[in-house]
Design a protein around this motif. Structure first.
Motif, PDB file in Angstrom:
ATOM      1  N   VAL A   1     160.028  14.467  42.317  1.00  0.00           N
ATOM      2  CA  VAL A   1     159.201  13.354  42.794  1.00  0.00           C
ATOM      3  C   VAL A   1     159.286  13.212  44.313  1.00  0.00           C
ATOM      4  O   VAL A   1     158.745  12.269  44.882  1.00  0.00           O
ATOM      5  CB  VAL A   1     159.614  12.034  42.115  1.00  0.00           C
ATOM      6  CG1 VAL A   1     159.325  12.089  40.616  1.00  0.00           C
ATOM      7  CG2 VAL A   1     161.099  11.718  42.361  1.00  0.00           C
ATOM      8  N   TYR A   2     159.975  14.161  44.957  1.00  0.00           N
ATOM      9  CA  TYR A   2     160.040  14.185  46.420  1.00  0.00           C
ATOM     10  C   TYR A   2     160.208  15.633  46.851  1.00  0.00           C
ATOM     11  O   TYR A   2     160.643  16.482  46.069  1.00  0.00           O
ATOM     12  CB  TYR A   2     161.174  13.311  46.949  1.00  0.00           C
ATOM     13  CG  TYR A   2     162.572  13.832  46.645  1.00  0.00           C
ATOM     14  CD1 TYR A   2     163.293  14.544  47.598  1.00  0.00           C
ATOM     15  CD2 TYR A   2     163.179  13.596  45.409  1.00  0.00           C
ATOM     16  CE1 TYR A   2     164.572  15.007  47.338  1.00  0.00           C
ATOM     17  CE2 TYR A   2     164.454  14.069  45.138  1.00  0.00           C
ATOM     18  CZ  TYR A   2     165.142  14.772  46.102  1.00  0.00           C
ATOM     19  OH  TYR A   2     166.399  15.238  45.831  1.00  0.00           O
ATOM     20  N   ASP A   3     159.846  15.928  48.096  1.00  0.00           N
ATOM     21  CA  ASP A   3     159.882  17.316  48.545  1.00  0.00           C
ATOM     22  C   ASP A   3     160.723  17.558  49.788  1.00  0.00           C
ATOM     23  O   ASP A   3     160.844  18.696  50.244  1.00  0.00           O
ATOM     24  CB  ASP A   3     158.462  17.847  48.793  1.00  0.00           C
ATOM     25  CG  ASP A   3     157.695  16.998  49.795  1.00  0.00           C
ATOM     26  OD1 ASP A   3     158.305  16.099  50.412  1.00  0.00           O
ATOM     27  OD2 ASP A   3     156.484  17.229  49.957  1.00  0.00           O
TER      28      ASP A   3
ATOM     29  N   ARG B   1     160.932   5.571  51.491  1.00  0.00           N
ATOM     30  CA  ARG B   1     160.121   4.807  50.544  1.00  0.00           C
ATOM     31  C   ARG B   1     159.222   5.777  49.765  1.00  0.00           C
ATOM     32  O   ARG B   1     158.416   6.500  50.340  1.00  0.00           O
ATOM     33  CB  ARG B   1     159.294   3.773  51.302  1.00  0.00           C
ATOM     34  CG  ARG B   1     158.369   2.907  50.475  1.00  0.00           C
ATOM     35  CD  ARG B   1     159.086   2.036  49.451  1.00  0.00           C
ATOM     36  NE  ARG B   1     160.144   1.194  49.936  1.00  0.00           N
ATOM     37  CZ  ARG B   1     160.005  -0.055  50.385  1.00  0.00           C
ATOM     38  NH1 ARG B   1     158.797  -0.599  50.434  1.00  0.00           N
ATOM     39  NH2 ARG B   1     161.056  -0.761  50.757  1.00  0.00           N
ATOM     40  N   LEU B   2     159.354   5.784  48.437  1.00  0.00           N
ATOM     41  CA  LEU B   2     158.527   6.636  47.587  1.00  0.00           C
ATOM     42  C   LEU B   2     157.289   5.917  47.063  1.00  0.00           C
ATOM     43  O   LEU B   2     156.247   6.542  46.857  1.00  0.00           O
ATOM     44  CB  LEU B   2     159.348   7.147  46.389  1.00  0.00           C
ATOM     45  CG  LEU B   2     160.464   8.154  46.675  1.00  0.00           C
ATOM     46  CD1 LEU B   2     161.129   8.566  45.361  1.00  0.00           C
ATOM     47  CD2 LEU B   2     159.942   9.377  47.409  1.00  0.00           C
ATOM     48  N   ARG B   3     157.419   4.627  46.799  1.00  0.00           N
ATOM     49  CA  ARG B   3     156.304   3.832  46.301  1.00  0.00           C
ATOM     50  C   ARG B   3     156.360   2.455  46.948  1.00  0.00           C
ATOM     51  O   ARG B   3     157.437   1.930  47.220  1.00  0.00           O
ATOM     52  CB  ARG B   3     156.355   3.674  44.767  1.00  0.00           C
ATOM     53  CG  ARG B   3     156.090   4.952  43.971  1.00  0.00           C
ATOM     54  CD  ARG B   3     154.654   5.406  44.112  1.00  0.00           C
ATOM     55  NE  ARG B   3     154.355   6.517  43.216  1.00  0.00           N
ATOM     56  CZ  ARG B   3     154.612   7.798  43.468  1.00  0.00           C
ATOM     57  NH1 ARG B   3     155.226   8.121  44.599  1.00  0.00           N
ATOM     58  NH2 ARG B   3     154.263   8.735  42.614  1.00  0.00           N
ATOM     59  N   GLU B   4     155.186   1.881  47.167  1.00  0.00           N
ATOM     60  CA  GLU B   4     155.115   0.568  47.798  1.00  0.00           C
ATOM     61  C   GLU B   4     155.003  -0.563  46.797  1.00  0.00           C
ATOM     62  O   GLU B   4     155.556  -1.642  47.015  1.00  0.00           O
ATOM     63  CB  GLU B   4     153.932   0.514  48.759  1.00  0.00           C
ATOM     64  CG  GLU B   4     154.102   1.371  50.007  1.00  0.00           C
ATOM     65  CD  GLU B   4     155.169   0.833  50.944  1.00  0.00           C
ATOM     66  OE1 GLU B   4     155.568  -0.343  50.796  1.00  0.00           O
ATOM     67  OE2 GLU B   4     155.605   1.589  51.842  1.00  0.00           O
ATOM     68  N   ARG B   5     154.277  -0.353  45.698  1.00  0.00           N
ATOM     69  CA  ARG B   5     154.004  -1.438  44.753  1.00  0.00           C
ATOM     70  C   ARG B   5     154.294  -0.990  43.325  1.00  0.00           C
ATOM     71  O   ARG B   5     153.501  -0.237  42.758  1.00  0.00           O
ATOM     72  CB  ARG B   5     152.546  -1.883  44.887  1.00  0.00           C
ATOM     73  CG  ARG B   5     152.194  -2.429  46.253  1.00  0.00           C
ATOM     74  CD  ARG B   5     150.749  -2.865  46.292  1.00  0.00           C
ATOM     75  NE  ARG B   5     150.384  -3.366  47.617  1.00  0.00           N
ATOM     76  CZ  ARG B   5     149.158  -3.763  47.935  1.00  0.00           C
ATOM     77  NH1 ARG B   5     148.183  -3.719  47.021  1.00  0.00           N
ATOM     78  NH2 ARG B   5     148.901  -4.196  49.161  1.00  0.00           N
ATOM     79  N   PRO B   6     155.374  -1.486  42.756  1.00  0.00           N
ATOM     80  CA  PRO B   6     156.496  -2.162  43.416  1.00  0.00           C
ATOM     81  C   PRO B   6     157.304  -1.151  44.227  1.00  0.00           C
ATOM     82  O   PRO B   6     157.219   0.047  43.979  1.00  0.00           O
ATOM     83  CB  PRO B   6     157.301  -2.734  42.246  1.00  0.00           C
ATOM     84  CG  PRO B   6     156.994  -1.835  41.102  1.00  0.00           C
ATOM     85  CD  PRO B   6     155.581  -1.375  41.284  1.00  0.00           C
TER      86      PRO B   6
ATOM     87  N   LEU C   1     164.346   6.039  47.979  1.00  0.00           N
ATOM     88  CA  LEU C   1     165.073   7.264  47.636  1.00  0.00           C
ATOM     89  C   LEU C   1     166.183   7.524  48.645  1.00  0.00           C
ATOM     90  O   LEU C   1     165.986   7.393  49.849  1.00  0.00           O
ATOM     91  CB  LEU C   1     164.114   8.455  47.632  1.00  0.00           C
ATOM     92  CG  LEU C   1     164.761   9.855  47.599  1.00  0.00           C
ATOM     93  CD1 LEU C   1     165.253  10.176  46.190  1.00  0.00           C
ATOM     94  CD2 LEU C   1     163.783  10.919  48.088  1.00  0.00           C
ATOM     95  N   ILE C   2     167.354   7.938  48.125  1.00  0.00           N
ATOM     96  CA  ILE C   2     168.412   8.524  48.937  1.00  0.00           C
ATOM     97  C   ILE C   2     168.645   9.927  48.398  1.00  0.00           C
ATOM     98  O   ILE C   2     168.901  10.099  47.198  1.00  0.00           O
ATOM     99  CB  ILE C   2     169.711   7.707  48.886  1.00  0.00           C
ATOM    100  CG1 ILE C   2     169.518   6.352  49.589  1.00  0.00           C
ATOM    101  CG2 ILE C   2     170.862   8.470  49.534  1.00  0.00           C
ATOM    102  CD1 ILE C   2     170.733   5.436  49.518  1.00  0.00           C
ATOM    103  N   ALA C   3     168.535  10.944  49.264  1.00  0.00           N
ATOM    104  CA  ALA C   3     168.728  12.337  48.854  1.00  0.00           C
ATOM    105  C   ALA C   3     169.340  13.098  50.020  1.00  0.00           C
ATOM    106  O   ALA C   3     168.660  13.843  50.719  1.00  0.00           O
ATOM    107  CB  ALA C   3     167.413  12.960  48.414  1.00  0.00           C
TER     108      ALA C   3
END
Length: 351
Positions: A270-272, A283-288, A292-294
């Motif tokens: 879900v992240y690259d 931030r991966l999504r704003e609403r809601p 992410l910490i990676a």
């Protein structure tokens, strides 16, 4: 038998404060007859003077490139891009066997130079269990940072700290959180559970039984998720982009301790890109909102504790460095990875 010469290199990554061999264990190696050269490093948690007092030779940072051909170069994280041909045997975490970006290029550098990668991730006993790992501290820090961020108490940019200081911050932070640790019975999972306990959080714990038929709705119903699962074969992902867009998602904080980004074995595609010490949260999504910490060198934030534990575990294999056993398996895994990618050379060096 030729005397073993280990060459402890400086880490080029500026946020890497750890070392695979601490001065007290360096002394034991020297006393056993090992020649140990240690490069000067301004960021290593232990000063060069401590190694010299233990009987080690000092050398300039980066001088491993001109080390004697039979020296075994020991480090932790990635090598610099040069030289293009690697003539030595290198001990470090290569991240080159699961199709990660840049993996083929690294393996070709070894083959073209006649050297070999002895990857610490594949240094295992007869039962396949890792002999030296930073997993506990990675899990501990992955959970600790996630809690502090979720409670509005994370200070950035990140800086190395001590376990007592981090414990005090966790205990002082406030706020109810429902947390889930995936891979809870492994080294990293145990560390994550301890950190959450310091913060007064009793997490839900999933391991093999729960991930075989993973309940994504239940996962998304936790506010904080710490993933510590490292797989060596492709499995269905724990989360997808579609899952993150599900209505009613309670998940607000995702800490991926494994950081297998770019690999087909990644269980969280879900992240690259990773996060880092300067910007540890993305931030991966704003609403809601979903953050992410990676970070791929979490244990370096507790460099003294992490190095001491890792060095103690690595010392016995180093004292028994030779052709067979764990090191022989490391070498064969390197050969296998090269063959799988069509990178072959009849002049492979033997350990």
């Amino acid at each position: 038998m030729t005397q073993l010469h280990l060459w402890l290199r400086h880490e080029t990554r500026t946020t890497e404060r750890r070392t695979p061999v601490v001065p007290s264990d360096a002394r034991r190696l020297v006393e056993s007859g090992v020649t140990l050269t240690v490069e000067r490093s301004p960021q290593r948690i232990f000063p060069i003077e401590a190694y010299e007092e233990a009987g080690c030779r000092g050398a300039e940072a980066g001088s491993w490139v001109s080390a004697p051909p039979d020296a075994v170069v020991v480090g932790l994280k990635e090598l610099p891009d040069e030289p293009s041909e690697l003539v030595h045997r290198h001990v470090f975490f290569g991240h080159a066997y699961k199709g990660q970006p840049g993996a083929a290029g690294l393996l070709r550098r070894f083959v073209s130079g006649g050297g070999a990668l002895l990857d610490l991730e594949y240094l295992v006993d007869d039962d396949g269990r890792r002999l030296a790992a930073f997993g506990y501290w990675a899990g501990y820090l992955g959970a600790a940072l996630a809690v502090l961020h979720a409670r509005g108490a994370l200070r950035t940019p990140l800086e190395p700290t001590s376990k007592p200081q981090l414990e005090a911050e966790l205990r002082a932070s406030e706020g109810e959180l429902s947390a889930l640790v995936i891979g809870a019975l492994g080294r990293s999972g145990r560390g994550a559970r301890v950190a959450l306990g310091e913060a007064g959080i009793e997490p839900t714990c999933w391991d093999l039984a729960e991930t075989r038929d993973l309940d994504r709705k239940a996962l998304l119903d936790h506010e904080l998720v710490v993933n510590t699962v490292l797989t060596t074969r492709p499995i269905p992902p724990f989360l997808t982009d579609k899952d993150l867009d599900e209505p009613g998602r309670r998940l607000r904080m995702l800490s991926d301790v494994t950081v297998d980004v770019g690999s087909p074995m990644n269980v969280l595609p879900v992240y690259d890109t990773t996060t880092d010490w300067e910007q540890p949260v993305r931030r991966l999504r704003e609403r809601p909102p979903l953050d992410l910490i990676a970070i791929d060198n979490l244990p370096s934030l507790l460099p003294r504790e992490a190095s001491t534990d890792f060095s103690a575990a690595l010392l016995p294999p180093l004292l028994d460095f030779g052709h067979g056993g764990p090191w022989g398996r490391c070498l064969e895994r390197f050969h296998q990875a090269c063959r799988e990618r069509g990178i072959t050379d009849s002049e492979f060096r033997n350990v």
